[in-house]
Design a protein around this motif. Structure first.
Motif, short mmCIF file in Angstrom:
data_model
loop_
_atom_site.label_atom_id
_atom_site.label_comp_id
_atom_site.label_asym_id
_atom_site.label_seq_id
_atom_site.Cartn_x
_atom_site.Cartn_y
_atom_site.Cartn_z
N VAL A 157 67.15 55.93 4.45
CA VAL A 157 66.86 56.93 3.43
C VAL A 157 65.55 56.54 2.77
CG1 VAL A 157 67.60 58.04 1.31
CG2 VAL A 157 69.29 57.41 3.06
N GLY A 158 64.49 57.30 3.07
CA GLY A 158 63.16 56.95 2.58
C GLY A 158 62.37 56.25 3.67
N VAL A 159 61.34 56.93 4.18
CA VAL A 159 60.54 56.35 5.26
C VAL A 159 59.21 55.88 4.68
CG1 VAL A 159 59.66 56.71 7.61
CG2 VAL A 159 61.67 57.96 6.85
N GLY A 160 59.30 54.96 3.72
CA GLY A 160 58.13 54.42 3.07
C GLY A 160 57.69 53.10 3.68
N ASN A 161 57.01 52.29 2.87
CA ASN A 161 56.47 51.02 3.36
C ASN A 161 57.55 50.06 3.84
OD1 ASN A 161 53.63 51.37 3.09
ND2 ASN A 161 53.81 51.12 0.87
N CYS A 162 58.68 49.99 3.12
CA CYS A 162 59.75 49.08 3.53
C CYS A 162 60.35 49.51 4.86
CB CYS A 162 60.84 49.00 2.46
SG CYS A 162 60.36 48.01 1.03
N ALA A 163 60.52 50.82 5.05
CA ALA A 163 61.03 51.33 6.33
C ALA A 163 60.05 50.99 7.45
CB ALA A 163 61.25 52.83 6.24
N SER A 164 58.76 51.10 7.14
CA SER A 164 57.73 50.78 8.13
C SER A 164 57.83 49.32 8.56
CB SER A 164 56.34 51.06 7.54
OG SER A 164 55.33 50.69 8.46
N ALA A 165 57.93 48.41 7.60
CA ALA A 165 58.03 46.99 7.93
C ALA A 165 59.32 46.70 8.70
CB ALA A 165 57.99 46.16 6.65
N PHE A 166 60.40 47.36 8.31
CA PHE A 166 61.70 47.16 8.98
C PHE A 166 61.63 47.59 10.44
CE2 PHE A 166 66.11 48.68 9.87
CZ PHE A 166 66.77 47.47 9.73
N ALA A 224 69.03 57.51 12.45
CA ALA A 224 68.74 58.67 11.60
C ALA A 224 67.82 58.25 10.47
CB ALA A 224 70.03 59.27 11.03
N ALA A 225 67.05 59.19 9.96
CA ALA A 225 66.12 58.89 8.87
C ALA A 225 65.89 60.15 8.03
CB ALA A 225 64.80 58.37 9.41
N PHE A 226 65.68 59.93 6.73
CA PHE A 226 65.49 61.05 5.80
C PHE A 226 64.29 60.78 4.88
CE2 PHE A 226 69.94 60.49 6.84
CZ PHE A 226 70.34 61.76 7.22
N ASP A 227 63.53 61.82 4.62
CA ASP A 227 62.39 61.73 3.70
C ASP A 227 62.10 63.13 3.17
OD1 ASP A 227 60.28 59.24 3.27
OD2 ASP A 227 59.38 61.19 2.83
N VAL A 228 61.14 63.23 2.25
CA VAL A 228 60.78 64.55 1.70
C VAL A 228 59.30 64.88 1.91
CG1 VAL A 228 62.59 64.46 -0.06
CG2 VAL A 228 60.29 63.62 -0.62
N SER A 232 64.46 63.69 9.10
CA SER A 232 65.04 64.91 8.54
C SER A 232 64.64 65.08 7.08
CB SER A 232 66.57 64.85 8.64
OG SER A 232 67.00 64.74 9.98
N LYS A 233 64.61 66.34 6.65
CA LYS A 233 64.26 66.65 5.26
C LYS A 233 65.51 66.52 4.37
CE LYS A 233 62.15 68.73 1.68
NZ LYS A 233 63.27 69.18 0.84
N GLY A 234 65.49 65.51 3.52
CA GLY A 234 66.58 65.35 2.57
C GLY A 234 66.27 66.10 1.29
N VAL A 287 55.45 67.21 -0.97
CA VAL A 287 56.84 67.61 -0.70
C VAL A 287 56.90 68.70 0.37
CG1 VAL A 287 58.98 68.51 -1.68
CG2 VAL A 287 57.53 66.96 -3.03
N SER A 288 57.71 68.47 1.39
CA SER A 288 57.87 69.41 2.49
C SER A 288 58.57 70.69 2.03
CB SER A 288 58.69 68.75 3.61
OG SER A 288 59.02 69.69 4.61
N SER A 289 58.17 71.80 2.61
CA SER A 289 58.78 73.09 2.30
C SER A 289 59.96 73.39 3.24
CB SER A 289 57.74 74.21 2.42
OG SER A 289 57.19 74.25 3.72
N LYS A 290 60.21 72.51 4.18
CA LYS A 290 61.33 72.71 5.12
C LYS A 290 62.67 72.69 4.37
CE LYS A 290 59.18 70.88 9.34
NZ LYS A 290 57.82 70.65 8.82
N ALA A 291 63.67 73.34 4.94
CA ALA A 291 64.99 73.38 4.34
C ALA A 291 65.67 72.02 4.41
CB ALA A 291 65.85 74.43 5.06
N ASP A 292 66.46 71.71 3.38
CA ASP A 292 67.21 70.46 3.37
C ASP A 292 68.27 70.47 4.46
OD1 ASP A 292 65.73 69.94 1.13
OD2 ASP A 292 67.39 70.21 -0.29
N VAL A 293 68.46 69.35 5.10
CA VAL A 293 69.50 69.24 6.13
C VAL A 293 70.84 68.93 5.48
CG1 VAL A 293 67.87 68.46 7.88
CG2 VAL A 293 69.10 66.76 6.49
N ASN A 294 71.89 69.04 6.25
CA ASN A 294 73.21 68.59 5.84
C ASN A 294 73.28 67.10 6.15
OD1 ASN A 294 75.98 67.83 5.83
ND2 ASN A 294 76.60 69.95 6.21
N VAL A 295 73.05 66.29 5.14
CA VAL A 295 72.90 64.85 5.34
C VAL A 295 74.15 64.23 5.96
CG1 VAL A 295 72.57 62.62 4.18
CG2 VAL A 295 71.18 64.60 3.52
#
Length: 351
Positions: free
Chosen positions: A9-18, A54-58, A92-94, A110-118
């Protein structure tokens, strides 16, 4: 051994390093190729046994991309040490909720895509655990993903300082759902808090009486901006409490983030001051500067925590797993002395 399936949840810097770490160490064979890891093998699992499913971001620049591309997209600015191959996992768009603060609204697109069913995405992906890597100030968003983890029968790893594992009501919900929960606020592999605690413990055990000490951090990157606006006081309280636990007596302690410097990028500068007395009341003063890159600092500990949570799932343990919490987090449900943390963790991961 079966694969450990995780959702980010969150594809930021920590996700990148992971993700980079999983690929980097996934090819390691010889002992020297595992340099940088605290535990190359843990409970029978290697880093190559971990799969992000799976991964989620906005952010518009990440949503819809294979996660292998999304981790290098702006505003991420941590080091690129390895080219992660295509994974087939699409970001996916959370829901936005409070994931973007006032100070970061011009940084995040912020993405304009519809939120997914997490919860459904988690179920369909086969995820066993959810790793929360949202910004520190995203309290409502963190709680939302904790709820979705329960709905999807996933364990929850809260890397943020938002209280989940250390909150009685959340602990009860995961206990009743028969799911493991660990947190809060992931420690760094070689972070300023750990260094500060180690110095104080060493000095105290050598007979030095500490009268006052501080640890002040200056960083770049989106997380540092968000911390200044929304969570500086919370993070300072957590770090101060954690540092204080390393001394057998009360003294004047301040520890926490203080400022943001954009050109530091994903680097963090930490400044330490220690004042005390030793033999015959002789004065002692220490001034230090310590620099690290933020995101990779989370990698080794997170790899250990993921594998330990797999152990908790195997043992069918539920609620806060304190042995894992005290090992990998600054604000566990129950604080314990540094001398017992390692032993508790090693005993727990024995299957």
């Amino acid at each position: 051994m079966s694969k450990i399936k995780v959702a980010l949840v969150g594809v930021g810097n920590c996700a990148s390093a992971f993700l980079q770490g999983l690929s980097y160490y996934g090819k390691a064979v010889k002992p020297e190729e595992f340099v940088g890891l605290r535990n190359p093998m843990l409970a029978g699992y290697a880093p190559s046994d971990i799969d992000v499913v799976a991964a989620f971001d906005v952010d518009e620049r990440k949503v819809g991309l294979d996660i292998s591309d999304a981790i290098y997209a702006k505003p991420n600015n941590t080091l690129k040490v390895f080219q992660v191959p295509k994974t087939g996992v699409i970001v996916s768009k959370g829901p936005l909720l409070d994931g973007v603060g006032e100070s970061t609204k011009d940084i995040i697109q912020v993405s304009s895509k519809a939120d997914v069913n997490v919860a459904q995405i988690l179920k369909d992906s086969g995820a066993e655990m959810v790793i929360n890597l949202l910004p520190s100030g995203a309290v409502k968003a963190t709680e939302f993903y904790a709820e979705q983890a329960i709905c999807a029968c996933c364990a929850f790893i809260n890397a943020t300082p938002n209280f989940i594992a250390s909150d009685i009501s959340w602990a009860k919900q995961f206990q009743e759902a028969n799911l493991p929960l660990v947190g809060d606020d992931l420690v760094d592999q070689v972070g300023s808090t750990a260094l500060h605690k180690t110095l104080l413990k060493l000095l105290s055990e050598s007979g030095v009486k500490i009268s006052e000490t501080y640890q002040l951090d200056v960083g770049g990157g989106t997380e540092s901006v968000d911390t200044l606006e929304r969570t500086r006081d919370i993070k300072r309280a957590i770090k101060t409490e954690s540092v204080a636990a390393s001394l057998p007596y009360k003294t004047n302690i301040v520890a926490g983030s203080t400022d943001y410097v954009d050109f530091l990028q994903n680097k963090r500068d930490s400044y330490f001051y220690i004042n005390g007395v030793y033999f015959c009341n002789t004065p002692l003063k220490i001034d230090l500067k310590f620099q690290t890159v933020d995101a990779p600092n989370a990698g080794s500990v997170l790899l250990d925590v993921v594998r330990a949570v797999k152990v908790a799932l195997t043992k069918k343990h539920a609620g806060p797993i304190n042995a894992v919490c005290v090992y990998g987090f600054k604000r566990p449900p129950e604080l314990t002395s540094m001398s017992t943390v390692e032993e508790e963790f090693k005993n727990y991961i024995i299957i």
